[in-house]
Design a protein around this motif. Sequence first.
Motif, short mmCIF file in Angstrom:
data_model
loop_
_atom_site.label_atom_id
_atom_site.label_comp_id
_atom_site.label_asym_id
_atom_site.label_seq_id
_atom_site.Cartn_x
_atom_site.Cartn_y
_atom_site.Cartn_z
N ALA A 133 64.31 -5.15 31.46
CA ALA A 133 63.12 -5.91 31.04
C ALA A 133 63.11 -6.24 29.54
CB ALA A 133 61.86 -5.14 31.40
N GLY A 134 64.28 -6.61 29.02
CA GLY A 134 64.35 -7.04 27.63
C GLY A 134 64.31 -5.93 26.61
N GLU A 135 64.50 -4.68 27.02
CA GLU A 135 64.53 -3.54 26.10
C GLU A 135 65.76 -2.69 26.40
OE1 GLU A 135 60.04 -2.34 24.92
OE2 GLU A 135 60.66 -1.77 26.95
N ALA A 136 66.48 -2.32 25.34
CA ALA A 136 67.67 -1.49 25.49
C ALA A 136 67.57 -0.28 24.58
CB ALA A 136 68.93 -2.29 25.17
N PHE A 137 68.21 0.82 25.00
CA PHE A 137 68.06 2.09 24.31
C PHE A 137 69.39 2.83 24.21
CE2 PHE A 137 64.23 1.09 26.68
CZ PHE A 137 63.25 1.12 25.69
N LEU A 138 69.49 3.65 23.18
CA LEU A 138 70.59 4.59 23.01
C LEU A 138 69.97 5.97 22.88
CD1 LEU A 138 73.43 5.65 22.29
CD2 LEU A 138 73.05 4.84 19.95
N ALA A 139 70.42 6.91 23.70
CA ALA A 139 69.89 8.27 23.67
C ALA A 139 71.02 9.26 23.48
CB ALA A 139 69.15 8.58 24.97
N THR A 140 70.72 10.34 22.78
CA THR A 140 71.63 11.47 22.66
C THR A 140 71.26 12.50 23.73
OG1 THR A 140 71.83 11.13 20.27
CG2 THR A 140 72.47 13.29 21.13
N ILE A 141 72.26 12.97 24.46
CA ILE A 141 72.03 13.90 25.54
C ILE A 141 72.65 15.25 25.17
CG2 ILE A 141 72.27 14.32 28.01
CD1 ILE A 141 70.71 11.76 27.28
N GLY A 142 71.84 16.31 25.26
CA GLY A 142 72.31 17.63 24.92
C GLY A 142 73.20 18.23 25.99
N PRO A 143 73.85 19.35 25.70
CA PRO A 143 74.74 20.00 26.67
C PRO A 143 74.03 20.38 27.98
CG PRO A 143 75.06 20.92 24.48
CD PRO A 143 73.85 20.04 24.40
N ASP A 144 72.71 20.58 27.91
CA ASP A 144 71.95 20.92 29.11
C ASP A 144 71.46 19.70 29.87
OD1 ASP A 144 70.15 20.01 27.25
OD2 ASP A 144 68.73 21.68 27.48
N GLY A 145 71.83 18.50 29.40
CA GLY A 145 71.40 17.27 30.04
C GLY A 145 70.06 16.74 29.56
N ALA A 146 69.45 17.41 28.60
CA ALA A 146 68.16 16.97 28.09
C ALA A 146 68.34 15.87 27.05
CB ALA A 146 67.41 18.14 27.47
N VAL A 147 67.38 14.94 27.01
CA VAL A 147 67.42 13.87 26.02
C VAL A 147 66.95 14.43 24.68
CG1 VAL A 147 66.52 11.60 25.38
CG2 VAL A 147 66.97 12.13 27.79
N ALA A 148 67.86 14.41 23.70
CA ALA A 148 67.54 14.98 22.39
C ALA A 148 67.01 13.94 21.43
CB ALA A 148 68.78 15.65 21.81
N ASP A 149 67.37 12.68 21.63
CA ASP A 149 66.95 11.62 20.71
C ASP A 149 67.07 10.30 21.46
OD1 ASP A 149 66.23 10.57 18.06
OD2 ASP A 149 68.25 9.72 18.09
N ARG A 150 66.22 9.34 21.12
CA ARG A 150 66.22 8.05 21.82
C ARG A 150 65.72 6.98 20.87
NH1 ARG A 150 65.67 6.67 27.40
NH2 ARG A 150 64.54 4.75 27.78
N ARG A 151 66.44 5.86 20.81
CA ARG A 151 66.01 4.76 19.94
C ARG A 151 66.34 3.43 20.59
NH1 ARG A 151 70.31 2.43 17.07
NH2 ARG A 151 72.24 3.66 17.05
N ALA A 152 65.59 2.41 20.21
CA ALA A 152 65.84 1.07 20.71
C ALA A 152 67.07 0.49 20.01
CB ALA A 152 64.63 0.19 20.47
N ILE A 153 67.82 -0.36 20.72
CA ILE A 153 68.97 -1.04 20.14
C ILE A 153 68.87 -2.53 20.44
CG2 ILE A 153 70.54 0.92 20.18
CD1 ILE A 153 71.73 -0.19 22.78
N THR A 154 69.46 -3.33 19.56
CA THR A 154 69.55 -4.77 19.77
C THR A 154 70.89 -5.27 19.23
OG1 THR A 154 68.52 -5.34 17.65
CG2 THR A 154 67.06 -5.11 19.56
N VAL A 155 71.31 -6.42 19.71
CA VAL A 155 72.51 -7.04 19.16
C VAL A 155 72.20 -7.54 17.75
CG1 VAL A 155 73.32 -7.73 21.43
CG2 VAL A 155 71.91 -9.31 20.11
#
Length: 266
Positions: A133-155
């Motif tokens: 839906a016109g929004e893209a994200f990059l997330a860091t995933i910890g060793p336990d599978g938990a999302v540690a960080d998340r931010r929007a990305i664009t070209v």
Amino acid sequence: MDAVAVNLAAVESLAIAAGQAILAVRDGGISICLKADASPVTEADQQAEALILEGLAALAPTVPVVAEEATAAGDVPTEIDGQFFLVDPLDGTREFVEGRADFTVNIALIEEGVPVLGVVYAPARGVLYSGSAGEAFLATIGPDGAVADRRAITVRARPSQIAAVASRSHRTPETDTYLARYEVADCVSVGSSLKFCVVAAGEADLYPRLGRTMEWDTAAGDAVLRAAGGSTTTLDGRPLVYGKRHQAGDCDFANPHFVAFGGAPA
């Protein structure tokens, strides 16, 4: 049939769970078999696909799924008109087998030939790309599978001297000829569908693929790129479409050569 609404976070969770299963297989030792086309398949591919298929059946039971390993075994939905999932449980099996980190879990939702939702998870890198839906994200995933960080990305807007990204394992002379059209300041080799994601995150401007790919290889990364403001076209400038069957001279779900672009020239 009306389109089914699919929750991006739920698909992200499925990809993460599949990635954790892949890492568990890797840590326990990799057993390799060859498919009919001589490409490698491992227990990790099979376990991850089974997990994803079970999860998608619970999440969207009426939406057909085209998955790489099931397709190789002859298990393909008879009807995929309108809306369907494309799944590559382990994109970059060669990278996985050789101990590199550029392998991914790919899950995409297709509507009327267009990739409208995509998740690309690189478990060995601990990063996840997603978009819809016109929004893209990059997330860091910890060793336990938990999302540690998340931010929007664009070209990014395409500079006069571009950065290109190319396949690590499947670069062709035709790719180099295509890149010669541009003033390329840097060309980075990356494995699996991460090439789309590098462009989606504004870290490169162009990804030409003048070689063999299948739809499950590209759909999730393509969806992330389009959600980030980019595009993927065939060499004649038409949007790359999905759900290609009964193709003259090629098999079902095979892609033509294509180019993934970031933003327009600045």
